[in-house]
Design an enzyme around this catalytic site. Structure first.
Site, PDB file in Angstrom:
ATOM      1  N   ASP A   2       0.842  -1.185  -0.027  1.00 25.22           N
ATOM      2  CA  ASP A   2       0.126   0.019   0.052  1.00 25.22           C
ATOM      3  C   ASP A   2       0.987   1.430  -0.137  1.00 25.22           C
ATOM      4  O   ASP A   2       1.897   1.297   0.759  1.00 25.22           O
ATOM      5  CB  ASP A   2      -0.916   0.120   1.201  1.00 25.22           C
ATOM      6  CG  ASP A   2      -1.743   1.214   1.412  1.00 25.22           C
ATOM      7  OD1 ASP A   2      -2.846   1.194   0.456  1.00 25.22           O
ATOM      8  OD2 ASP A   2      -1.666   2.018   1.993  1.00 25.22           O
ATOM      9  N   GLU A  29      13.141 -16.012  -1.691  1.00 26.59           N
ATOM     10  CA  GLU A  29      13.334 -17.256  -0.903  1.00 26.59           C
ATOM     11  C   GLU A  29      12.089 -18.187  -0.876  1.00 26.59           C
ATOM     12  O   GLU A  29      12.368 -19.589  -0.917  1.00 26.59           O
ATOM     13  CB  GLU A  29      13.832 -17.151   0.468  1.00 26.59           C
ATOM     14  CG  GLU A  29      15.093 -16.188   0.710  1.00 26.59           C
ATOM     15  CD  GLU A  29      15.322 -15.970   2.002  1.00 26.59           C
ATOM     16  OE1 GLU A  29      14.636 -16.664   3.203  1.00 26.59           O
ATOM     17  OE2 GLU A  29      15.883 -15.020   2.645  1.00 26.59           O
TER      18      GLU A  29
END
Length: 543
Positions: free
Chosen positions: A220, A262
């Site tokens: 956001d 990851e």
């Protein structure tokens, strides 16, 4: 506990099951559905949407054909700004359920072939966050925010002249005389991203949710968190800007990208920037994967301006190899049917007004055509809940408005609640099937049952049936780059593969002749008796 959410009748076609395949680049072409939990479906009958309601509707979402769900914040929050004032990122707000409910939803959605994207709000937290409560008491946590003494003989003036995005000053004063910064509501104090504790906490939060199986994170106000440490007065045209698009942000997002990689996770940033070159910097291979495309969303229903927005969007993404995103509406924007039914179809918060005349038939016709246009473009598409039902913007009674934008503007802006009204699911059920007992947190218009999903499921010509078919057929269009084709003035025509299907959209006043084709794959409306494409209509054609 309330009665279970009313079930929708079965509709033809199997839902996807068995989990989604490992496709690292799924986000480049996906259709992603935004869930505003509070208004999606109420599973426990208390008048507020919740995670149980979403879980009950997963078959509906799978049948619709979406590939991922983006959830607006579901975390613990006082709800002063619809959940974008977060108290604890590791807890689900009790109105929505529990962390266990969220984990079940993520897993069940994955089994239905649907990924999950959560929302992160890095610019600020709630004033009820433990950090700010300690800071308010004078603790060392003040370093995690932007506290300053005021100006003037007695410090009675704000530290600078910055304005809140919601209207009014961007500073509030505590009883001890110090002021704190909030670019949004006073209940949303801005974080100090120069402090390592702030950075570490957000990195830990990302890992927390990736480890629970989310596929991505929406960021956001992604261009706002970093501030000029001097907090100078705002000067129009000053470069760099004191709090928008500062260079320090890129180091933050590079560190986030290493974490996402990851987990094979993805980011989509809410980045409002007019400078295309600076916008593209956020999409470099070691930063964000995608960003929202507001040029297309805010474009009026005009062929030349839409083509300019499309070409500009593709051009600014090309240098960094990032896919474009296309969106017609979200939780902050007047719904598409209403917006396209107005004389001025451009989007601007300042133009929203009570009682603005709207031609809903016109708006619906254009919204259907715009859906085929956006779904045919290269990249990913974001679909806001209720758009597939053709919902218009609702007018909220003055005494029921909750959006802080309304109050911060002294009532001149109606706010964003009109696009957040709870969805209609079952026409003859209480509250149009949104929930079984409690009155919805925002009032539903009297005609909401006519838009209910069960009614539309049984109607092959409904907006819902139209969206289902469009999402089913979308892969047929191909995955190549956009190629514009010759077309009359006011008509857009393009393909995604040599000799492949064509998308044609008529925005001219007169009906348009269709190019040579062997089959009509899908139309947003019928052709005229002469087989021509009427105004405000789109088709997908097989050549």
């Amino acid at each position: 506990m309330g009665q279970p959410t009313p079930a929708l009748p079965p509709t033809p076609g199997p839902a996807r099951t068995g989990g989604h395949p490992h496709t690292p680049d799924w986000w480049r072409t996906a259709v992603i559905y935004q869930v505003y939990v509070r208004s999606f479906a109420d599973g426990d009958g208390d008048g507020t949407g919740d995670l149980a309601g979403v879980r009950a509707r997963l078959p509906y979402l799978a049948e619709l054909g979406v590939e991922a769900l983006w959830f607006s914040p579901w975390y613990l929050s006082p709800m002063k700004d619809g959940g974008y004032d977060v108290t604890d990122y590791r807890a689900i707000d009790p109105a929505f359920g529990t962390l266990e409910d969220a984990e079940k939803l993520i897993a069940e959605a994955r089994e239905a072939g649907i990924r999950t994207i959560v929302d992160i709000v890095p610019n600020h937290v709630s004033d009820q966050h433990p950090w700010f409560r300690a800071a308010r008491s004078g603790g060392p946590e003040r370093e995690l925010f932007h506290f300053r003494p005021g100006r003037g003989p007695d410090g009675e003036l704000p530290p600078n002249d910055w304005k809140s995005e919601f209207g009014g000053p961007a500073w509030s004063r505590l009883d001890d005389g110090e002021w704190y910064l909030h670019l949004f509501a006073p209940e949303q104090p801005d974080l100090n991203w120069a402090h390592p504790t702030v950075r570490k906490e957000h990195e830990d939060v990302l890992r927390f949710w990736f480890e629970r199986g989310v596929a991505g994170v929406r960021i956001d106000s992604a261009a706002l968190p970093a501030k000029d440490p001097e907090l100078p007065d705002f000067v129009e045209g000053r470069d760099p800007h004191p709090y928008v698009d500062r260079d320090e942000l890129h180091d933050i997002y590079r560190s986030w990208r290493t974490i996402a990689d990851e987990y094979d996770g993805v980011f989509v940033g809410e980045v409002w920037l007019p400078d295309s070159e600076r916008f593209a910097r956020y999409l470099r291979p070691d930063e964000l994967h995608t960003a929202f495309n507001f040029a297309f969303l805010s474009c009026p229903w005009d062929a030349d301006r839409l083509r300019t927005a499309i070409d500009g969007t593709l051009a600014e993404h090309a240098p960094v190899g990032a896919p474009a995103t296309w969106v017609l509406c979200n939780h902050d924007v007047t719904r598409t049917v209403t917006r396209y039914g107005r004389a001025d179809t451009g989007f601007d918060f300042a133009t929203k007004a009570f009682g603005t005349p709207t031609d809903l038939a016109l708006g619906t016709r254009r919204a259907r055509a715009a859906a085929l246009l956006s779904l045919a473009l290269p990249g990913s598409v974001y679909l806001y809940q209720g758009e597939e039902l053709g919902l218009p913007e609702a007018e909220i009674p003055l005494d029921r408005i909750q959006d802080p934008m309304h109050f911060r503007s002294q009532g001149t802006d109606p706010g964003r609640d009109g696009c957040r009204v709870p969805l209609p699911w079952v026409a003859d059920a209480p509250h149009a099937g949104f929930g079984s007992r409690g009155e919805p947190w925002l009032p539903q218009p009297a005609d909401w049952p006519a838009y209910a999903a069960d009614v539309q499921s049984a109607d092959p010509d409904s907006m819902l049936s139209f969206y289902r078919e469009a999402l089913r057929l979308r892969p047929v269009l191909g995955d190549g780059p956009l190629t514009w084709l010759p077309a009359p003035e006011g008509v857009l025509a393009f393909s995604r593969a040599p000799g492949g299907p064509v998308c044609v959209v008529n925005l001219a006043e007169a009906p348009a002749e269709l190019p040579a084709h062997t089959a009509l794959l899908l139309g947003s409306g019928p052709l005229d008796p002469q087989g021509r494409l009427p105004r405000d209509t789109a088709v997908w054609l097989r050549r």
